[in-house]
Scaffold this motif. Structure first.
Motif, PDB file in Angstrom:
ATOM      1  N   VAL A 279      30.235 -29.631 -25.163  1.00 41.42           N
ATOM      2  CA  VAL A 279      30.407 -28.179 -25.064  1.00 41.42           C
ATOM      3  C   VAL A 279      31.799 -27.778 -25.569  1.00 41.42           C
ATOM      4  CG1 VAL A 279      30.563 -26.244 -23.463  1.00 41.42           C
ATOM      5  CG2 VAL A 279      28.749 -27.924 -23.188  1.00 41.42           C
ATOM      6  N   ALA A 280      32.817 -28.552 -25.194  1.00 42.32           N
ATOM      7  CA  ALA A 280      34.177 -28.261 -25.652  1.00 42.32           C
ATOM      8  C   ALA A 280      34.289 -28.372 -27.172  1.00 42.32           C
ATOM      9  CB  ALA A 280      35.166 -29.204 -24.971  1.00 42.32           C
ATOM     10  N   ARG A 281      33.629 -29.376 -27.756  1.00 45.43           N
ATOM     11  CA  ARG A 281      33.659 -29.517 -29.221  1.00 45.43           C
ATOM     12  C   ARG A 281      32.949 -28.340 -29.898  1.00 45.43           C
ATOM     13  NH1 ARG A 281      32.917 -35.057 -27.829  1.00 45.43           N
ATOM     14  NH2 ARG A 281      30.651 -34.849 -27.969  1.00 45.43           N
ATOM     15  N   TYR A 282      31.885 -27.850 -29.273  1.00 44.64           N
ATOM     16  CA  TYR A 282      31.185 -26.691 -29.832  1.00 44.64           C
ATOM     17  C   TYR A 282      32.077 -25.453 -29.792  1.00 44.64           C
ATOM     18  CZ  TYR A 282      28.182 -22.611 -29.925  1.00 44.64           C
ATOM     19  OH  TYR A 282      27.661 -21.379 -30.207  1.00 44.64           O
ATOM     20  N   TYR A 283      32.765 -25.221 -28.672  1.00 44.30           N
ATOM     21  CA  TYR A 283      33.673 -24.079 -28.583  1.00 44.30           C
ATOM     22  C   TYR A 283      34.806 -24.205 -29.599  1.00 44.30           C
ATOM     23  CZ  TYR A 283      31.444 -22.507 -24.253  1.00 44.30           C
ATOM     24  OH  TYR A 283      30.553 -22.035 -23.330  1.00 44.30           O
TER      25      TYR A 283
ATOM     26  N   SER B 228      33.412 -23.359 -33.018  1.00 38.87           N
ATOM     27  CA  SER B 228      33.159 -21.917 -33.102  1.00 38.87           C
ATOM     28  C   SER B 228      34.465 -21.149 -33.307  1.00 38.87           C
ATOM     29  CB  SER B 228      32.456 -21.432 -31.842  1.00 38.87           C
ATOM     30  OG  SER B 228      31.193 -22.055 -31.687  1.00 38.87           O
ATOM     31  N   ALA B 229      35.525 -21.593 -32.618  1.00 40.52           N
ATOM     32  CA  ALA B 229      36.822 -20.939 -32.794  1.00 40.52           C
ATOM     33  C   ALA B 229      37.354 -21.148 -34.211  1.00 40.52           C
ATOM     34  CB  ALA B 229      37.811 -21.479 -31.767  1.00 40.52           C
ATOM     35  N   LEU B 230      37.139 -22.344 -34.769  1.00 34.62           N
ATOM     36  CA  LEU B 230      37.569 -22.601 -36.145  1.00 34.62           C
ATOM     37  C   LEU B 230      36.797 -21.730 -37.135  1.00 34.62           C
ATOM     38  CD1 LEU B 230      37.942 -26.492 -36.078  1.00 34.62           C
ATOM     39  CD2 LEU B 230      39.769 -24.791 -36.112  1.00 34.62           C
ATOM     40  N   ALA B 231      35.520 -21.490 -36.851  1.00 37.10           N
ATOM     41  CA  ALA B 231      34.730 -20.605 -37.713  1.00 37.10           C
ATOM     42  C   ALA B 231      35.256 -19.174 -37.632  1.00 37.10           C
ATOM     43  CB  ALA B 231      33.258 -20.658 -37.308  1.00 37.10           C
ATOM     44  N   ASP B 232      35.602 -18.714 -36.421  1.00 37.79           N
ATOM     45  CA  ASP B 232      36.191 -17.376 -36.282  1.00 37.79           C
ATOM     46  C   ASP B 232      37.533 -17.294 -36.997  1.00 37.79           C
ATOM     47  OD1 ASP B 232      34.028 -16.633 -34.756  1.00 37.79           O
ATOM     48  OD2 ASP B 232      35.011 -17.053 -32.839  1.00 37.79           O
TER      49      ASP B 232
ATOM     50  N   THR C  86      31.358 -22.222 -40.628  1.00 43.81           N
ATOM     51  CA  THR C  86      30.180 -21.725 -39.907  1.00 43.81           C
ATOM     52  C   THR C  86      29.107 -22.799 -39.796  1.00 43.81           C
ATOM     53  OG1 THR C  86      30.626 -19.487 -40.721  1.00 43.81           O
ATOM     54  CG2 THR C  86      28.423 -19.925 -39.858  1.00 43.81           C
ATOM     55  N   LEU C  87      28.894 -23.539 -40.881  1.00 45.46           N
ATOM     56  CA  LEU C  87      27.907 -24.616 -40.849  1.00 45.46           C
ATOM     57  C   LEU C  87      28.349 -25.741 -39.921  1.00 45.46           C
ATOM     58  CD1 LEU C  87      26.984 -24.757 -44.642  1.00 45.46           C
ATOM     59  CD2 LEU C  87      25.528 -23.953 -42.779  1.00 45.46           C
ATOM     60  N   GLN C  88      29.647 -26.022 -39.892  1.00 45.90           N
ATOM     61  CA  GLN C  88      30.155 -27.042 -38.968  1.00 45.90           C
ATOM     62  C   GLN C  88      29.940 -26.609 -37.523  1.00 45.90           C
ATOM     63  OE1 GLN C  88      31.128 -30.016 -39.505  1.00 45.90           O
ATOM     64  NE2 GLN C  88      31.809 -30.155 -41.617  1.00 45.90           N
ATOM     65  N   ALA C  89      30.110 -25.319 -37.250  1.00 50.71           N
ATOM     66  CA  ALA C  89      29.862 -24.818 -35.897  1.00 50.71           C
ATOM     67  C   ALA C  89      28.391 -24.953 -35.528  1.00 50.71           C
ATOM     68  CB  ALA C  89      30.306 -23.359 -35.795  1.00 50.71           C
ATOM     69  N   LYS C  90      27.500 -24.654 -36.470  1.00 55.58           N
ATOM     70  CA  LYS C  90      26.068 -24.823 -36.201  1.00 55.58           C
ATOM     71  C   LYS C  90      25.725 -26.295 -35.998  1.00 55.58           C
ATOM     72  CE  LYS C  90      24.530 -20.692 -38.691  1.00 55.58           C
ATOM     73  NZ  LYS C  90      23.699 -20.168 -39.813  1.00 55.58           N
ATOM     74  N   ALA C  91      26.353 -27.172 -36.769  1.00 53.02           N
ATOM     75  CA  ALA C  91      26.116 -28.606 -36.589  1.00 53.02           C
ATOM     76  C   ALA C  91      26.607 -29.071 -35.216  1.00 53.02           C
ATOM     77  CB  ALA C  91      26.813 -29.396 -37.697  1.00 53.02           C
ATOM     78  N   SER C  92      27.733 -28.519 -34.781  1.00 49.67           N
ATOM     79  CA  SER C  92      28.235 -28.858 -33.449  1.00 49.67           C
ATOM     80  C   SER C  92      27.290 -28.374 -32.368  1.00 49.67           C
ATOM     81  CB  SER C  92      29.627 -28.253 -33.256  1.00 49.67           C
ATOM     82  OG  SER C  92      30.155 -28.607 -32.000  1.00 49.67           O
ATOM     83  N   ALA C  93      26.679 -27.211 -32.579  1.00 50.65           N
ATOM     84  CA  ALA C  93      25.675 -26.726 -31.625  1.00 50.65           C
ATOM     85  C   ALA C  93      24.459 -27.642 -31.598  1.00 50.65           C
ATOM     86  CB  ALA C  93      25.260 -25.299 -31.993  1.00 50.65           C
TER      87      ALA C  93
ATOM     88  N   GLN D 273      12.926 -30.220 -36.685  1.00 50.00           N
ATOM     89  CA  GLN D 273      13.439 -29.466 -35.550  1.00 50.00           C
ATOM     90  C   GLN D 273      14.260 -30.344 -34.605  1.00 50.00           C
ATOM     91  OE1 GLN D 273      10.421 -27.155 -33.601  1.00 50.00           O
ATOM     92  NE2 GLN D 273       9.418 -26.591 -35.501  1.00 50.00           N
ATOM     93  N   ARG D 274      14.359 -31.631 -34.898  1.00 50.98           N
ATOM     94  CA  ARG D 274      15.215 -32.499 -34.085  1.00 50.98           C
ATOM     95  C   ARG D 274      16.669 -32.099 -34.296  1.00 50.98           C
ATOM     96  NH1 ARG D 274      13.882 -38.730 -34.967  1.00 50.98           N
ATOM     97  NH2 ARG D 274      16.105 -38.701 -34.428  1.00 50.98           N
ATOM     98  N   PRO D 275      17.431 -31.919 -33.217  1.00 54.09           N
ATOM     99  CA  PRO D 275      18.817 -31.461 -33.376  1.00 54.09           C
ATOM    100  C   PRO D 275      19.684 -32.407 -34.188  1.00 54.09           C
ATOM    101  CG  PRO D 275      18.080 -31.222 -31.095  1.00 54.09           C
ATOM    102  CD  PRO D 275      17.027 -32.020 -31.808  1.00 54.09           C
ATOM    103  N   ASP D 276      19.470 -33.726 -34.044  1.00 47.45           N
ATOM    104  CA  ASP D 276      20.324 -34.655 -34.781  1.00 47.45           C
ATOM    105  C   ASP D 276      20.078 -34.573 -36.274  1.00 47.45           C
ATOM    106  OD1 ASP D 276      17.776 -35.629 -34.298  1.00 47.45           O
ATOM    107  OD2 ASP D 276      18.388 -37.721 -34.351  1.00 47.45           O
ATOM    108  N   ILE D 277      18.805 -34.413 -36.683  1.00 41.65           N
ATOM    109  CA  ILE D 277      18.497 -34.276 -38.109  1.00 41.65           C
ATOM    110  C   ILE D 277      19.042 -32.953 -38.646  1.00 41.65           C
ATOM    111  CG2 ILE D 277      16.631 -34.071 -39.788  1.00 41.65           C
ATOM    112  CD1 ILE D 277      15.024 -36.014 -38.157  1.00 41.65           C
ATOM    113  N   ALA D 278      18.904 -31.885 -37.847  1.00 46.84           N
ATOM    114  CA  ALA D 278      19.440 -30.591 -38.260  1.00 46.84           C
ATOM    115  C   ALA D 278      20.950 -30.659 -38.439  1.00 46.84           C
ATOM    116  CB  ALA D 278      19.078 -29.525 -37.231  1.00 46.84           C
ATOM    117  N   ALA D 279      21.638 -31.396 -37.557  1.00 43.22           N
ATOM    118  CA  ALA D 279      23.098 -31.523 -37.667  1.00 43.22           C
ATOM    119  C   ALA D 279      23.491 -32.223 -38.963  1.00 43.22           C
ATOM    120  CB  ALA D 279      23.642 -32.285 -36.460  1.00 43.22           C
TER     121      ALA D 279
END
Length: 367
Positions: free
Chosen positions: A88-92, A95-99, A160-167, A291-297
Protein backbone atom coordinates in the motif's frame (compact mmCIF):
# COMPACT_ATOMS: atom_id res chain seq x y z
CA UNK A 1 8.61 47.35 -38.20
CA UNK A 2 6.09 46.56 -35.48
CA UNK A 3 4.14 44.44 -37.97
CA UNK A 4 7.15 42.20 -38.54
CA UNK A 5 7.55 41.75 -34.81
CA UNK A 6 3.94 40.60 -34.48
CA UNK A 7 4.36 38.26 -37.45
CA UNK A 8 7.45 36.67 -35.93
CA UNK A 9 5.70 36.35 -32.57
CA UNK A 10 2.65 34.61 -34.05
CA UNK A 11 4.85 32.35 -36.16
CA UNK A 12 6.65 31.32 -32.98
CA UNK A 13 3.32 30.56 -31.28
CA UNK A 14 2.18 28.61 -34.36
CA UNK A 15 5.32 26.48 -34.32
CA UNK A 16 4.75 25.68 -30.68
CA UNK A 17 1.14 24.62 -31.34
CA UNK A 18 2.08 22.50 -34.35
CA UNK A 19 4.88 20.71 -32.52
CA UNK A 20 3.06 20.32 -29.19
CA UNK A 21 1.67 16.98 -30.31
CA UNK A 22 5.11 15.64 -31.17
CA UNK A 23 6.30 12.57 -29.27
CA UNK A 24 9.59 10.77 -29.65
CA UNK A 25 8.40 7.59 -27.94
CA UNK A 26 8.21 4.55 -30.24
CA UNK A 27 4.80 3.14 -31.08
CA UNK A 28 3.95 0.36 -28.65
CA UNK A 29 2.85 -2.86 -30.35
CA UNK A 30 2.06 -6.23 -28.85
CA UNK A 31 4.03 -9.08 -30.40
CA UNK A 32 2.03 -11.24 -32.76
CA UNK A 33 1.50 -14.85 -31.74
CA UNK A 34 0.49 -17.55 -34.19
CA UNK A 35 -2.66 -19.09 -32.67
CA UNK A 36 -3.64 -22.50 -34.07
CA UNK A 37 -7.13 -23.08 -35.34
CA UNK A 38 -7.72 -26.10 -33.14
CA UNK A 39 -6.99 -27.05 -29.54
CA UNK A 40 -5.77 -30.65 -29.50
CA UNK A 41 -6.33 -31.32 -25.78
CA UNK A 42 -10.07 -30.56 -26.08
CA UNK A 43 -11.10 -32.55 -29.15
CA UNK A 44 -10.10 -29.75 -31.46
CA UNK A 45 -12.50 -27.17 -29.98
CA UNK A 46 -11.82 -23.87 -28.23
CA UNK A 47 -13.74 -22.91 -25.10
CA UNK A 48 -15.81 -19.78 -25.51
CA UNK A 49 -14.86 -17.07 -23.01
CA UNK A 50 -17.59 -15.84 -20.71
CA UNK A 51 -16.80 -12.48 -19.10
CA UNK A 52 -19.47 -13.05 -16.42
CA UNK A 53 -17.36 -15.77 -14.85
CA UNK A 54 -14.84 -13.19 -13.71
CA UNK A 55 -17.38 -11.73 -11.29
CA UNK A 56 -17.51 -15.02 -9.39
CA UNK A 57 -13.81 -14.86 -8.62
CA UNK A 58 -13.67 -11.40 -7.00
CA UNK A 59 -14.26 -10.17 -3.50
CA UNK A 60 -14.18 -12.33 -0.37
CA UNK A 61 -14.01 -15.61 -2.28
CA UNK A 62 -12.99 -17.58 0.83
CA UNK A 63 -16.52 -17.21 2.24
CA UNK A 64 -17.74 -19.93 -0.11
CA UNK A 65 -16.18 -22.46 2.30
CA UNK A 66 -18.49 -21.25 5.12
CA UNK A 67 -15.81 -21.49 7.81
CA UNK A 68 -16.05 -18.78 10.47
CA UNK A 69 -12.49 -19.32 11.71
CA UNK A 70 -11.17 -18.87 8.18
CA UNK A 71 -13.28 -15.73 7.65
CA UNK A 72 -11.92 -14.20 10.87
CA UNK A 73 -8.31 -14.90 9.90
CA UNK A 74 -8.76 -13.60 6.35
CA UNK A 75 -10.21 -10.34 7.68
CA UNK A 76 -7.02 -9.70 9.67
CA UNK A 77 -4.86 -9.60 6.53
CA UNK A 78 -6.29 -6.30 5.33
CA UNK A 79 -5.47 -4.51 8.60
CA UNK A 80 -2.49 -6.34 10.09
CA UNK A 81 -0.32 -7.91 7.38
CA UNK A 82 2.99 -6.01 7.09
CA UNK A 83 3.69 -7.08 3.50
CA UNK A 84 0.32 -5.73 2.41
CA UNK A 85 0.99 -2.48 4.28
CA UNK A 86 4.30 -2.15 2.43
CA UNK A 87 2.53 -2.70 -0.91
CA UNK A 88 0.00 0.00 0.00
CA UNK A 89 2.85 2.39 0.85
CA UNK A 90 4.53 1.68 -2.51
CA UNK A 91 1.24 2.39 -4.28
CA UNK A 92 0.86 5.74 -2.49
CA UNK A 93 4.46 6.57 -3.37
CA UNK A 94 3.97 5.82 -7.07
CA UNK A 95 0.70 7.79 -7.09
CA UNK A 96 2.49 10.78 -5.56
CA UNK A 97 5.23 10.51 -8.21
CA UNK A 98 2.54 10.51 -10.91
CA UNK A 99 1.00 13.66 -9.40
CA UNK A 100 4.45 15.22 -9.27
CA UNK A 101 4.97 14.48 -12.97
CA UNK A 102 1.55 15.92 -13.89
CA UNK A 103 2.45 19.16 -12.11
CA UNK A 104 4.85 19.91 -14.98
CA UNK A 105 1.85 20.59 -17.21
CA UNK A 106 1.44 23.88 -15.35
CA UNK A 107 3.74 26.91 -15.04
CA UNK A 108 5.82 27.49 -11.94
CA UNK A 109 5.01 30.75 -10.18
CA UNK A 110 7.30 32.01 -7.44
CA UNK A 111 6.58 34.95 -5.15
CA UNK A 112 9.46 36.75 -3.48
CA UNK A 113 10.00 39.67 -1.17
CA UNK A 114 13.21 40.87 0.45
CA UNK A 115 15.14 43.80 1.79
CA UNK A 116 18.86 44.28 2.29
CA UNK A 117 21.40 46.95 3.19
CA UNK A 118 24.44 47.06 0.89
CA UNK A 119 27.80 48.75 1.39
CA UNK A 120 29.69 49.31 -1.87
CA UNK A 121 33.46 49.37 -2.23
CA UNK A 122 34.95 52.85 -2.06
CA UNK A 123 38.01 51.79 -4.05
CA UNK A 124 36.17 51.69 -7.36
CA UNK A 125 36.74 54.51 -9.76
CA UNK A 126 33.05 55.11 -10.49
CA UNK A 127 30.29 54.89 -7.92
CA UNK A 128 26.95 54.49 -9.65
CA UNK A 129 25.19 54.44 -6.31
CA UNK A 130 26.06 55.81 -2.91
CA UNK A 131 28.53 53.78 -0.89
CA UNK A 132 25.69 52.48 1.28
CA UNK A 133 22.11 51.98 0.08
CA UNK A 134 18.94 49.95 0.64
CA UNK A 135 17.46 47.49 -1.83
CA UNK A 136 13.80 46.54 -1.30
CA UNK A 137 12.45 44.02 -3.79
CA UNK A 138 9.07 42.34 -4.24
CA UNK A 139 7.91 40.44 -7.28
CA UNK A 140 6.44 37.38 -8.98
CA UNK A 141 8.35 35.09 -11.32
CA UNK A 142 6.80 32.69 -13.81
CA UNK A 143 8.51 29.86 -15.67
CA UNK A 144 6.88 27.41 -18.06
CA UNK A 145 8.52 24.64 -20.10
CA UNK A 146 7.02 24.35 -23.56
CA UNK A 147 6.64 20.63 -24.24
CA UNK A 148 7.59 20.58 -27.91
CA UNK A 149 9.23 17.13 -28.01
CA UNK A 150 6.73 15.38 -25.74
CA UNK A 151 9.18 14.96 -22.87
CA UNK A 152 6.73 16.10 -20.20
CA UNK A 153 3.86 14.11 -21.68
CA UNK A 154 5.96 10.94 -21.80
CA UNK A 155 7.14 11.51 -18.23
CA UNK A 156 3.53 11.84 -17.10
CA UNK A 157 2.51 8.78 -19.08
CA UNK A 158 5.33 6.71 -17.65
CA UNK A 159 4.62 7.80 -14.07
CA UNK A 160 0.88 7.16 -14.49
CA UNK A 161 1.48 3.68 -15.89
CA UNK A 162 3.92 2.93 -13.06
CA UNK A 163 1.24 3.96 -10.57
CA UNK A 164 -1.26 1.63 -12.24
CA UNK A 165 1.31 -1.17 -12.18
CA UNK A 166 1.84 -0.54 -8.47
CA UNK A 167 -1.91 -0.80 -7.95
CA UNK A 168 -1.86 -4.12 -9.80
CA UNK A 169 1.01 -5.27 -7.56
CA UNK A 170 -1.11 -4.36 -4.55
CA UNK A 171 -4.05 -6.36 -5.90
CA UNK A 172 -1.80 -9.33 -6.63
CA UNK A 173 -0.28 -9.15 -3.14
CA UNK A 174 -3.76 -9.07 -1.62
CA UNK A 175 -4.95 -12.09 -3.63
CA UNK A 176 -1.75 -14.05 -2.94
CA UNK A 177 -1.82 -13.45 0.81
CA UNK A 178 -5.47 -14.47 1.11
CA UNK A 179 -4.83 -17.59 -0.98
CA UNK A 180 -1.72 -18.53 1.01
CA UNK A 181 -3.57 -18.14 4.30
CA UNK A 182 -6.45 -20.30 3.03
CA UNK A 183 -4.05 -23.04 1.92
CA UNK A 184 -2.23 -22.99 5.25
CA UNK A 185 -5.51 -23.06 7.14
CA UNK A 186 -6.87 -26.06 5.24
CA UNK A 187 -3.51 -27.81 5.62
CA UNK A 188 -3.74 -27.17 9.38
CA UNK A 189 -7.23 -28.62 9.51
CA UNK A 190 -5.91 -31.59 7.56
CA UNK A 191 -3.29 -32.01 10.29
CA UNK A 192 -6.08 -32.00 12.90
CA UNK A 193 -7.86 -34.81 11.08
CA UNK A 194 -4.63 -36.75 10.56
CA UNK A 195 -3.76 -36.28 14.24
CA UNK A 196 -7.05 -37.88 15.26
CA UNK A 197 -6.29 -40.93 13.10
CA UNK A 198 -2.66 -41.17 14.29
CA UNK A 199 -3.66 -40.92 17.96
CA UNK A 200 -6.13 -43.78 17.45
CA UNK A 201 -3.42 -45.84 15.75
CA UNK A 202 -1.05 -45.21 18.68
CA UNK A 203 -3.79 -46.30 21.09
CA UNK A 204 -4.40 -49.48 19.09
CA UNK A 205 -0.67 -50.34 18.95
CA UNK A 206 -0.35 -49.77 22.71
CA UNK A 207 -3.13 -52.28 23.33
CA UNK A 208 -1.59 -54.67 20.84
CA UNK A 209 1.81 -54.40 22.59
CA UNK A 210 0.19 -55.11 25.98
CA UNK A 211 -1.57 -58.16 24.53
CA UNK A 212 1.61 -59.53 22.91
CA UNK A 213 3.55 -59.03 26.16
CA UNK A 214 0.87 -61.00 28.02
CA UNK A 215 1.07 -63.77 25.41
CA UNK A 216 4.85 -63.75 25.71
CA UNK A 217 4.64 -64.18 29.51
CA UNK A 218 2.27 -67.10 28.95
CA UNK A 219 4.72 -68.65 26.52
CA UNK A 220 2.46 -68.28 23.51
CA UNK A 221 4.26 -65.39 21.68
CA UNK A 222 7.96 -65.15 20.92
CA UNK A 223 10.18 -62.32 22.14
CA UNK A 224 10.67 -61.22 18.53
CA UNK A 225 6.94 -60.48 18.32
CA UNK A 226 7.25 -58.22 21.36
CA UNK A 227 10.14 -56.29 19.79
CA UNK A 228 8.24 -55.97 16.52
CA UNK A 229 5.23 -54.55 18.36
CA UNK A 230 7.48 -52.05 20.18
CA UNK A 231 8.98 -50.85 16.90
CA UNK A 232 5.54 -50.55 15.36
CA UNK A 233 4.29 -48.50 18.32
CA UNK A 234 7.36 -46.24 18.27
CA UNK A 235 6.93 -45.54 14.55
CA UNK A 236 3.31 -44.55 15.11
CA UNK A 237 4.29 -42.21 17.98
CA UNK A 238 6.96 -40.64 15.76
CA UNK A 239 4.41 -39.97 13.01
CA UNK A 240 2.01 -38.47 15.54
CA UNK A 241 4.77 -36.21 16.91
CA UNK A 242 5.78 -35.12 13.38
CA UNK A 243 2.16 -34.24 12.62
CA UNK A 244 2.02 -32.14 15.79
CA UNK A 245 5.18 -30.26 14.71
CA UNK A 246 3.78 -29.72 11.22
CA UNK A 247 0.60 -28.25 12.68
CA UNK A 248 2.63 -25.90 14.89
CA UNK A 249 4.60 -24.68 11.86
CA UNK A 250 1.41 -24.01 9.92
CA UNK A 251 -0.04 -22.19 12.91
CA UNK A 252 3.04 -19.95 13.06
CA UNK A 253 2.79 -19.26 9.31
CA UNK A 254 -0.86 -18.26 9.69
CA UNK A 255 0.06 -15.98 12.59
CA UNK A 256 2.61 -14.14 10.43
CA UNK A 257 0.11 -13.75 7.58
CA UNK A 258 -2.52 -12.43 9.99
CA UNK A 259 -0.06 -9.97 11.52
CA UNK A 260 -0.02 -11.70 14.91
CA UNK A 261 2.89 -12.66 17.18
CA UNK A 262 3.31 -16.46 16.78
CA UNK A 263 4.14 -17.00 20.46
CA UNK A 264 0.78 -15.60 21.54
CA UNK A 265 -1.32 -16.95 18.68
CA UNK A 266 -3.19 -20.24 18.58
CA UNK A 267 -5.99 -21.91 16.64
CA UNK A 268 -8.29 -24.28 18.46
CA UNK A 269 -7.66 -27.94 17.67
CA UNK A 270 -10.68 -29.76 16.25
CA UNK A 271 -11.23 -33.01 18.16
CA UNK A 272 -13.54 -34.43 15.51
CA UNK A 273 -13.15 -34.94 11.81
CA UNK A 274 -13.89 -31.87 9.73
CA UNK A 275 -16.02 -32.03 6.60
CA UNK A 276 -14.90 -29.13 4.39
CA UNK A 277 -17.46 -28.35 1.69
CA UNK A 278 -15.93 -28.32 -1.78
CA UNK A 279 -17.54 -25.53 -3.82
CA UNK A 280 -18.19 -25.90 -7.50
CA UNK A 281 -15.44 -24.08 -9.41
CA UNK A 282 -16.53 -22.77 -12.82
CA UNK A 283 -14.44 -23.37 -15.91
CA UNK A 284 -12.08 -20.41 -16.27
CA UNK A 285 -11.57 -19.17 -19.86
CA UNK A 286 -8.04 -18.37 -20.96
CA UNK A 287 -8.95 -14.72 -21.61
CA UNK A 288 -9.20 -14.20 -17.86
CA UNK A 289 -5.42 -14.51 -17.71
CA UNK A 290 -5.25 -10.90 -18.86
CA UNK A 291 -7.24 -9.91 -15.78
CA UNK A 292 -4.59 -11.36 -13.45
CA UNK A 293 -3.02 -8.42 -11.58
CA UNK A 294 0.54 -9.70 -11.99
CA UNK A 295 0.20 -10.02 -15.77
CA UNK A 296 -1.45 -6.59 -15.96
CA UNK A 297 1.46 -5.11 -13.97
CA UNK A 298 4.01 -6.54 -16.43
CA UNK A 299 2.10 -5.10 -19.41
CA UNK A 300 1.82 -1.66 -17.79
CA UNK A 301 5.53 -1.56 -17.01
CA UNK A 302 6.35 -2.41 -20.62
CA UNK A 303 4.26 0.58 -21.77
CA UNK A 304 5.92 2.79 -19.12
CA UNK A 305 9.36 1.76 -20.36
CA UNK A 306 8.23 2.64 -23.89
CA UNK A 307 7.31 6.14 -22.70
CA UNK A 308 10.69 6.49 -20.99
CA UNK A 309 12.32 5.98 -24.40
CA UNK A 310 10.58 9.17 -25.56
CA UNK A 311 11.88 11.04 -22.51
CA UNK A 312 15.44 9.87 -23.17
CA UNK A 313 15.28 10.77 -26.87
CA UNK A 314 13.99 14.28 -26.08
CA UNK A 315 17.24 14.97 -24.20
CA UNK A 316 18.99 15.27 -27.58
CA UNK A 317 16.88 18.33 -28.47
CA UNK A 318 16.75 21.83 -26.97
CA UNK A 319 14.37 22.78 -24.16
CA UNK A 320 12.10 25.78 -24.69
CA UNK A 321 11.11 27.74 -21.61
CA UNK A 322 8.97 30.84 -21.27
CA UNK A 323 10.06 33.11 -18.41
CA UNK A 324 8.32 36.17 -17.03
CA UNK A 325 8.74 38.44 -14.02
CA UNK A 326 6.80 41.35 -12.54
CA UNK A 327 7.53 43.35 -9.40
CA UNK A 328 8.79 46.50 -7.76
CA UNK A 329 12.28 47.49 -6.59
CA UNK A 330 13.33 50.62 -4.74
CA UNK A 331 15.75 51.93 -2.13
CA UNK A 332 13.03 53.70 -0.14
CA UNK A 333 10.11 51.89 1.43
CA UNK A 334 7.72 54.80 0.80
CA UNK A 335 8.38 54.54 -2.95
CA UNK A 336 7.74 50.78 -3.08
CA UNK A 337 4.23 51.14 -4.49
CA UNK A 338 4.86 53.60 -7.27
CA UNK A 339 5.10 53.46 -11.04
CA UNK A 340 8.83 54.24 -11.29
CA UNK A 341 9.64 51.26 -9.05
CA UNK A 342 7.88 48.78 -11.36
CA UNK A 343 9.96 46.28 -13.35
CA UNK A 344 8.90 43.49 -15.71
CA UNK A 345 10.28 41.06 -18.26
CA UNK A 346 9.07 38.19 -20.42
CA UNK A 347 10.38 36.10 -23.25
CA UNK A 348 11.27 32.58 -24.39
CA UNK A 349 14.54 30.79 -23.71
CA UNK A 350 16.01 27.89 -25.69
CA UNK A 351 18.73 25.77 -24.11
CA UNK A 352 20.31 22.43 -24.79
CA UNK A 353 23.22 20.54 -23.27
CA UNK A 354 26.56 21.05 -24.98
CA UNK A 355 28.81 18.65 -23.08
CA UNK A 356 27.77 16.21 -20.32
CA UNK A 357 30.42 13.52 -20.60
CA UNK A 358 28.18 11.06 -22.50
CA UNK A 359 25.29 11.15 -20.00
CA UNK A 360 22.56 11.48 -22.65
CA UNK A 361 24.05 8.73 -24.81
CA UNK A 362 24.25 6.44 -21.81
CA UNK A 363 20.68 7.32 -20.84
CA UNK A 364 19.39 6.28 -24.26
CA UNK A 365 21.33 3.03 -24.01
CA UNK A 366 19.72 2.24 -20.65
CA UNK A 367 16.16 2.65 -21.87
Amino acid sequence: MNIYRYILFYLFILCIVLTSSCSLAPISKRPKIDIPQTYKENNGKWLRADAKMANNLRGAWWKIYKDEDLNTLEAKIAVSNNNLKAAVARYYESSALADQARSQYFPTVTLGIGAQRTGASKSTSVLIRPSSYNDILSGAYLSYEIDIWGKVRNMVKSATLQAKASAADLAFMDVSLHAELAMDYFALRGCDTSQIVLDKIVNIYEKELWLIKARHVGGIAAEADVEQAKIQLQNAKTQAADMHIKRAQLEHAIAVLAGEVPSGFSIEIKKTRIAIPVPKIPTIPSTLLEQRPDIAAFCLRVEAANANVGVARAAYFPDFTFNSSLGVETSLLKKLISAPSLFWSFGPLASMPFFEGGRIIALNKVV
